[in-house]
Design an enzyme around this catalytic site. Structure first.
Site, PDB file in Angstrom:
ATOM      1  CG  ASP A 136     -24.790   0.845  35.399  1.00 46.80           C
ATOM      2  OD1 ASP A 136     -25.827   0.885  34.709  1.00 46.80           O
ATOM      3  OD2 ASP A 136     -23.657   1.021  34.913  1.00 46.80           O
ATOM      4  CB  ALA A 142     -14.477   9.967  33.126  1.00 46.96           C
ATOM      5  CG  HIS A 180     -25.638   0.424  31.162  1.00 48.98           C
ATOM      6  ND1 HIS A 180     -24.837   0.962  32.152  1.00 48.98           N
ATOM      7  CD2 HIS A 180     -25.011   0.699  29.995  1.00 48.98           C
ATOM      8  CE1 HIS A 180     -23.782   1.540  31.601  1.00 48.98           C
ATOM      9  NE2 HIS A 180     -23.859   1.397  30.288  1.00 48.98           N
ATOM     10  CG  ASN A 189     -19.634   5.750  24.458  1.00 53.23           C
ATOM     11  OD1 ASN A 189     -18.481   5.469  24.700  1.00 53.23           O
ATOM     12  ND2 ASN A 189     -20.649   5.066  24.942  1.00 53.23           N
ATOM     13  CB  SER A 220     -20.713   1.647  29.413  1.00 51.40           C
ATOM     14  OG  SER A 220     -21.329   2.805  29.838  1.00 51.40           O
ATOM     15  CG  ASP A 242     -23.316 -16.872  34.233  1.00 49.08           C
ATOM     16  OD1 ASP A 242     -23.526 -18.061  34.502  1.00 49.08           O
ATOM     17  OD2 ASP A 242     -22.987 -16.468  33.103  1.00 49.08           O
TER      18      ASP A 242
END
Length: 424
Positions: free
Chosen positions: A171, A316, A203, A301, A373, A180
């Protein structure tokens, strides 16, 4: 390296060789098409790949996958294609495309023209009325301990954590200082010339957080599916969210060589109705599977349901890549989520939460985002849980288990595949 070329095509080619006769293919291309000299790299020797990919005087061969990004003079491109068609040791040769991470944040009309470009599948939805937004809120989800997405896929009921399983996220990089995520990183690498792995775009950090955010985040509910998985963060898109196929190929080779059990790719490109899947990515996915790595990718999308459902995006739409659709909080297909419009490979395999998904963003904070995503790293995290439970399983077995365990929702398979993703 792409200066002077069409904005979507770099002028280079991505070539896959038969692994048993790779040298014959290289020799044929060198003599007949005059490709630039090859620099051979392995996934474990990736330190200078970004710079090599930027140089116009070399081609780059990724030994782990028997795949190359080749430089060829414009007048020799026809000879390259002709040689690739005639030479049995060359499996496929396709023009290299640019990839883009282009979140849509303002209202816009549906495109009137086809652009063969990758982009991130994040889609911050602002084009709908308040009534339409309210309609997809669905049941009330109390997110005191877990995000609604983790509850929907039953992560909160699983004892598995993905302990030690390596997950690669290809990405825009990662915020390596996010409180985190810093402890979740196994390794990171930038394949973008002149840029570090640090995520300026945002992203990549968000997707990584969904895969492996910690069990006890600094703020708010838990949002990571596999909190003890080990993240391989590959920056394949630059700070503006752009990059060529070669950088994704480099990230894939690096991830496979580092033992990734799953590669999460939340990038995609529109395809036309009836368009075939890309042979290059399909063969790369087949080779990754053979080496123990499953690839999951965002379905895209481009739909505007109920008026129009767009085909599953590239890559995909490859048969050997798991395609992930997005669900809203009512557990219905998100209005932007693409569907099974095309033939082989263009199906949806599974669906996961992709609306108002909360995760980490650069700067130590958090943000809710929408898109396939956001659904895709949920699936990557579940593969990690399955790999922990079944450490000796093949990549194909893990994929089959993920699909088989889906919860049926009564929606058409063309929209949600086998159904709602479920944690083991």
């Amino acid at each position: 390296m792409v200066n002077g070329h069409d904005s979507e095509y770099t002028g280079r080619y991505v070539v896959l060789f038969d692994r048993s006769s790779q040298e014959s293919g290289i020799s044929a291309l060198s003599s007949a098409a005059g490709i630039a000299p090859l620099e051979r790299v392995t996934g474990t020797e990736s330190g200078n790949v970004a710079e090599l990919l930027e140089r116009p005087d070399v081609s780059v061969l990724f030994e782990d996958l028997s795949a190359a990004v080749v430089e060829v003079r414009p007048e020799q491109r026809h000879a390259l294609v002709t040689t690739a068609e005639a030479e049995p040791s060359i499996v496929t040769a396709e023009p290299e495309r640019m990839v883009h991470a282009l979140p849509i944040t303002t209202p816009q009309q549906a495109p009137t023209e086809f652009f063969p470009a990758f982009r991130s599948d994040e889609d911050v939805i602002t084009r709908h009325t308040m009534a339409e937004t309210a309609a997809v809120q669905g049941p009330s989800w109390i997110e005191d301990g877990y995000t609604w997405g983790l509850q929907a896929i039953r992560t909160h009921l699983s004892h598995l954590t993905g302990d030690g399983v390596k997950v690669a996220v290809l990405d825009t990089g990662v915020d390596t200082d996010h409180p985190d995520l810093a402890g979740q990183l196994e390794a990171s690498e930038s394949f973008v010339p002149g840029e570090t792995v640090e995520d300026v775009h945002g992203h990549g950090t968000h997707c990584i957080g969904t895969v492996a955010g910690p069990a006890d985040p600094q703020q708010g509910p838990r949002y990571g599916v596999a909190p003890e998985a080990r993240i391989l963060a590959a920056k394949v898109l630059d700070n503006m969210g752009n990059g060529p196929d070669g950088q994704i190929l480099a990230g894939m080779a690096w991830a496979v060589s580092h033992g990734a059990r799953v590669i999460s790719m939340s990038v995609g490109a529109r395809v036309r109705p009836g368009e075939l899947f890309p042979q290059t990515y399909e063969m790369l996915a087949v080779r990754a599977l053979a080496l123990g790595t499953q690839i999951v990718a965002a379905a895209g999308n481009d739909s505007r349901r109920p008026a129009r459902t767009a085909p599953v995006s590239r890559p995909a739409n490859c048969p050997s890549i798991l395609s992930v659709a997005a669900l809203d909080t009512a557990l219905a297909p998100a209005h932007f989520s693409n569907g099974a419009v095309n033939g082989q490979g263009g199906e949806i395999n599974i669906a996961a939460p992709g609306w108002q998904v909360r995760s980490a963003v650069p700067g130590g904070g958090y943000r809710a985002m929408n898109g396939t995503s956001m659904a895709t790293p949920h699936a990557a995290g579940v593969v990690a849980l399955l790999a922990q439970a079944h450490p000796d399983a093949s990549a194909a077995d893990l994929s089959a288990a993920l699909v088989a365990s889906a919860f049926p929702l009564g929606q058409p398979a063309a929209d949600i595949g086998a159904g709602l993703l479920q944690a083991p």
